[in-house]
Design a protein around this motif. Sequence first.
Motif, PDB file in Angstrom:
ATOM      1  N   PRO A  75       0.593  -1.166  -0.424  1.00  0.00           N
ATOM      2  CA  PRO A  75      -0.064  -0.093   0.294  1.00  0.00           C
ATOM      3  C   PRO A  75       0.775   1.224   0.123  1.00  0.00           C
ATOM      4  O   PRO A  75       1.977   1.294   1.066  1.00  0.00           O
ATOM      5  CB  PRO A  75      -0.630  -0.192   1.540  1.00  0.00           C
ATOM      6  CG  PRO A  75      -1.072  -1.465   1.515  1.00  0.00           C
ATOM      7  CD  PRO A  75       0.593  -1.940   1.326  1.00  0.00           C
ATOM      8  N   VAL A  76       0.676   2.664  -0.865  1.00  0.00           N
ATOM      9  CA  VAL A  76       1.833   3.349  -1.467  1.00  0.00           C
ATOM     10  C   VAL A  76       0.093   4.952  -0.879  1.00  0.00           C
ATOM     11  O   VAL A  76      -0.753   5.072  -0.985  1.00  0.00           O
ATOM     12  CB  VAL A  76       2.072   3.736  -2.064  1.00  0.00           C
ATOM     13  CG1 VAL A  76       2.323   4.898  -2.342  1.00  0.00           C
ATOM     14  CG2 VAL A  76       2.744   2.725  -2.538  1.00  0.00           C
ATOM     15  N   VAL A  77       0.281   5.609   0.314  1.00  0.00           N
ATOM     16  CA  VAL A  77      -0.115   6.544   0.534  1.00  0.00           C
ATOM     17  C   VAL A  77       0.641   8.255  -0.019  1.00  0.00           C
ATOM     18  O   VAL A  77       1.795   8.162   0.199  1.00  0.00           O
ATOM     19  CB  VAL A  77      -0.835   6.874   1.847  1.00  0.00           C
ATOM     20  CG1 VAL A  77      -2.030   8.078   2.256  1.00  0.00           C
ATOM     21  CG2 VAL A  77      -1.290   5.366   2.630  1.00  0.00           C
ATOM     22  N   LEU A  78       0.199   8.493  -0.586  1.00  0.00           N
ATOM     23  CA  LEU A  78       0.325  10.045  -1.159  1.00  0.00           C
ATOM     24  C   LEU A  78       0.281  11.306  -0.030  1.00  0.00           C
ATOM     25  O   LEU A  78      -1.347  11.543  -0.394  1.00  0.00           O
ATOM     26  CB  LEU A  78       0.466  10.417  -2.919  1.00  0.00           C
ATOM     27  CG  LEU A  78       0.867   9.448  -3.651  1.00  0.00           C
ATOM     28  CD1 LEU A  78       0.872   9.395  -5.045  1.00  0.00           C
ATOM     29  CD2 LEU A  78       2.216   9.313  -3.633  1.00  0.00           C
ATOM     30  N   LEU A  79       0.695  12.045   0.341  1.00  0.00           N
ATOM     31  CA  LEU A  79       0.546  13.050   0.569  1.00  0.00           C
ATOM     32  C   LEU A  79       1.155  14.460  -0.036  1.00  0.00           C
ATOM     33  O   LEU A  79       2.371  14.572  -0.608  1.00  0.00           O
ATOM     34  CB  LEU A  79       1.482  12.696   1.842  1.00  0.00           C
ATOM     35  CG  LEU A  79       0.787  12.626   3.663  1.00  0.00           C
ATOM     36  CD1 LEU A  79       1.200  12.302   4.850  1.00  0.00           C
ATOM     37  CD2 LEU A  79      -0.942  11.940   3.171  1.00  0.00           C
ATOM     38  N   ARG A  80      -0.132  15.221   0.295  1.00  0.00           N
ATOM     39  CA  ARG A  80       0.555  16.794  -1.129  1.00  0.00           C
ATOM     40  C   ARG A  80       0.440  17.921  -0.015  1.00  0.00           C
ATOM     41  O   ARG A  80      -0.198  18.078   0.492  1.00  0.00           O
ATOM     42  CB  ARG A  80      -0.048  16.824  -2.397  1.00  0.00           C
ATOM     43  CG  ARG A  80       0.130  15.634  -2.941  1.00  0.00           C
ATOM     44  CD  ARG A  80      -1.418  15.906  -4.807  1.00  0.00           C
ATOM     45  NE  ARG A  80      -1.070  14.524  -5.689  1.00  0.00           N
ATOM     46  CZ  ARG A  80      -1.799  13.938  -6.150  1.00  0.00           C
ATOM     47  NH1 ARG A  80      -3.178  15.052  -5.650  1.00  0.00           N
ATOM     48  NH2 ARG A  80      -1.776  13.204  -7.191  1.00  0.00           N
ATOM     49  N   VAL A  81       1.817  18.239   0.173  1.00  0.00           N
ATOM     50  CA  VAL A  81       1.859  19.610   1.225  1.00  0.00           C
ATOM     51  C   VAL A  81       2.661  21.006   0.268  1.00  0.00           C
ATOM     52  O   VAL A  81       3.939  20.437  -0.619  1.00  0.00           O
ATOM     53  CB  VAL A  81       3.401  19.057   1.918  1.00  0.00           C
ATOM     54  CG1 VAL A  81       3.424  19.489   3.347  1.00  0.00           C
ATOM     55  CG2 VAL A  81       2.471  17.923   2.497  1.00  0.00           C
ATOM     56  N   PRO A  82       2.139  21.491   0.437  1.00  0.00           N
ATOM     57  CA  PRO A  82       2.659  22.888   0.494  1.00  0.00           C
ATOM     58  C   PRO A  82       3.802  23.850   1.412  1.00  0.00           C
ATOM     59  O   PRO A  82       4.220  22.433   2.016  1.00  0.00           O
ATOM     60  CB  PRO A  82       1.445  23.893   0.795  1.00  0.00           C
ATOM     61  CG  PRO A  82       0.268  23.885   1.888  1.00  0.00           C
ATOM     62  CD  PRO A  82       0.907  21.794   2.006  1.00  0.00           C
ATOM     63  N   GLY A  83       3.864  24.561   1.504  1.00  0.00           N
ATOM     64  CA  GLY A  83       5.218  25.442   2.220  1.00  0.00           C
ATOM     65  C   GLY A  83       4.918  24.947   3.899  1.00  0.00           C
ATOM     66  O   GLY A  83       3.506  24.960   4.998  1.00  0.00           O
ATOM     67  N   ILE A  84       5.926  24.034   3.779  1.00  0.00           N
ATOM     68  CA  ILE A  84       5.836  24.139   5.692  1.00  0.00           C
ATOM     69  C   ILE A  84       6.762  24.808   6.621  1.00  0.00           C
ATOM     70  O   ILE A  84       7.999  25.320   6.808  1.00  0.00           O
ATOM     71  CB  ILE A  84       6.740  22.610   6.003  1.00  0.00           C
ATOM     72  CG1 ILE A  84       6.069  21.186   4.916  1.00  0.00           C
ATOM     73  CG2 ILE A  84       6.843  22.012   7.282  1.00  0.00           C
ATOM     74  CD1 ILE A  84       7.203  20.262   4.735  1.00  0.00           C
ATOM     75  N   TYR A  85       6.317  25.175   7.890  1.00  0.00           N
ATOM     76  CA  TYR A  85       7.134  26.078   8.662  1.00  0.00           C
ATOM     77  C   TYR A  85       6.650  25.517  10.536  1.00  0.00           C
ATOM     78  O   TYR A  85       5.883  24.482   9.854  1.00  0.00           O
ATOM     79  CB  TYR A  85       5.491  27.408   8.853  1.00  0.00           C
ATOM     80  CG  TYR A  85       4.709  27.736   9.712  1.00  0.00           C
ATOM     81  CD1 TYR A  85       4.488  28.037  10.657  1.00  0.00           C
ATOM     82  CD2 TYR A  85       3.223  27.119   9.086  1.00  0.00           C
ATOM     83  CE1 TYR A  85       3.689  28.224  11.232  1.00  0.00           C
ATOM     84  CE2 TYR A  85       1.935  26.554   9.562  1.00  0.00           C
ATOM     85  CZ  TYR A  85       2.037  27.275  10.982  1.00  0.00           C
ATOM     86  OH  TYR A  85       0.630  27.877  11.616  1.00  0.00           O
ATOM     87  N   GLY A  86       7.737  26.366  11.190  1.00  0.00           N
ATOM     88  CA  GLY A  86       8.021  25.345  12.561  1.00  0.00           C
ATOM     89  C   GLY A  86       9.168  26.990  12.955  1.00  0.00           C
ATOM     90  O   GLY A  86       9.176  27.111  12.208  1.00  0.00           O
TER      91      GLY A  86
END
Length: 292
Positions: free
Chosen positions: A148-159
């Motif tokens: 099983p493969v799951v894709l997460l489409r992520v924008p700008g990450i901050y922290g």
Amino acid sequence: MNAVLIVGCGDIGIRVARLCSPATVAGVVRRPESAARLQAENIAPVVLDLDRPFTAAELDADGRELYYFAPPPATGDTDPRVAAICSVMRGAHRPRKLVYISTTAVYGDCKGRWIDETAPLEPGTARGRRRLDAERQWLAWGKQQQVPVVLLRVPGIYGPAKLPVQRLRQGLPVLAEDQAPFTNRIHADDLASACLAAMQHGADGEAYNVSDGHPTNMTDYFNRVADLLGLRRPPVIDRATAERELTASMLSFLSESKRLDNTKMREKLGVKLRYPRLEDGLAACGRELGCD
């Protein structure tokens, strides 16, 4: 709990590892000097250069929950690192399940429209094309290897560790806010939670937008970070000047405008955001950094 392997175990990988306790976690890093940081977090370091030949035994992904966070190379339209790792994770050397962090750049420029995961995949930058190539490689590999493969489409990450401090201190300009496109963001802690939820609940072959659901623009973001850190707000330039003065990398982000619908993430993965708005997340960053 299953053993976990995080390939590309930087800031987000460490945050994911903390959430995986008490599972045994190993983290793949490229440089030996990164290993000490992992050891301090009780993560077993695996020093491996994905641009050089390596074996399945060196990777040791067999039967693990695998999070793949390693970026593609900085040039080209494909991701040879994903091709290399797919070539060794076969048969008995397969992981149990894989979660891949992709980017919302795979959608290209959406002219400021609200979009969900059904939007066409039309990347307009090499950055987006590399990630789309990786998505397709992972999905094809998963189907062939029955993983099983799951894709997460992520924008700008901050922290706290991912704020544009150096850029602000250098006084580099930003685009006038009334000309700035919509951009989307996610706090590093919320991204880590989404990764864990994707491993636990994500459906095979599905993609999920990971964002706080409240788009702003990059100029607004830089101004808020400057205010948080007590730094001068960056100078403002118009679009024509930006084309001459900003880097190609920065212009690639300014060439796309979209607003991400995160309904699927919330409803299908059950993610409850700790920081649903930028002001919430920046306030937390300020507390962690000791800002007044």
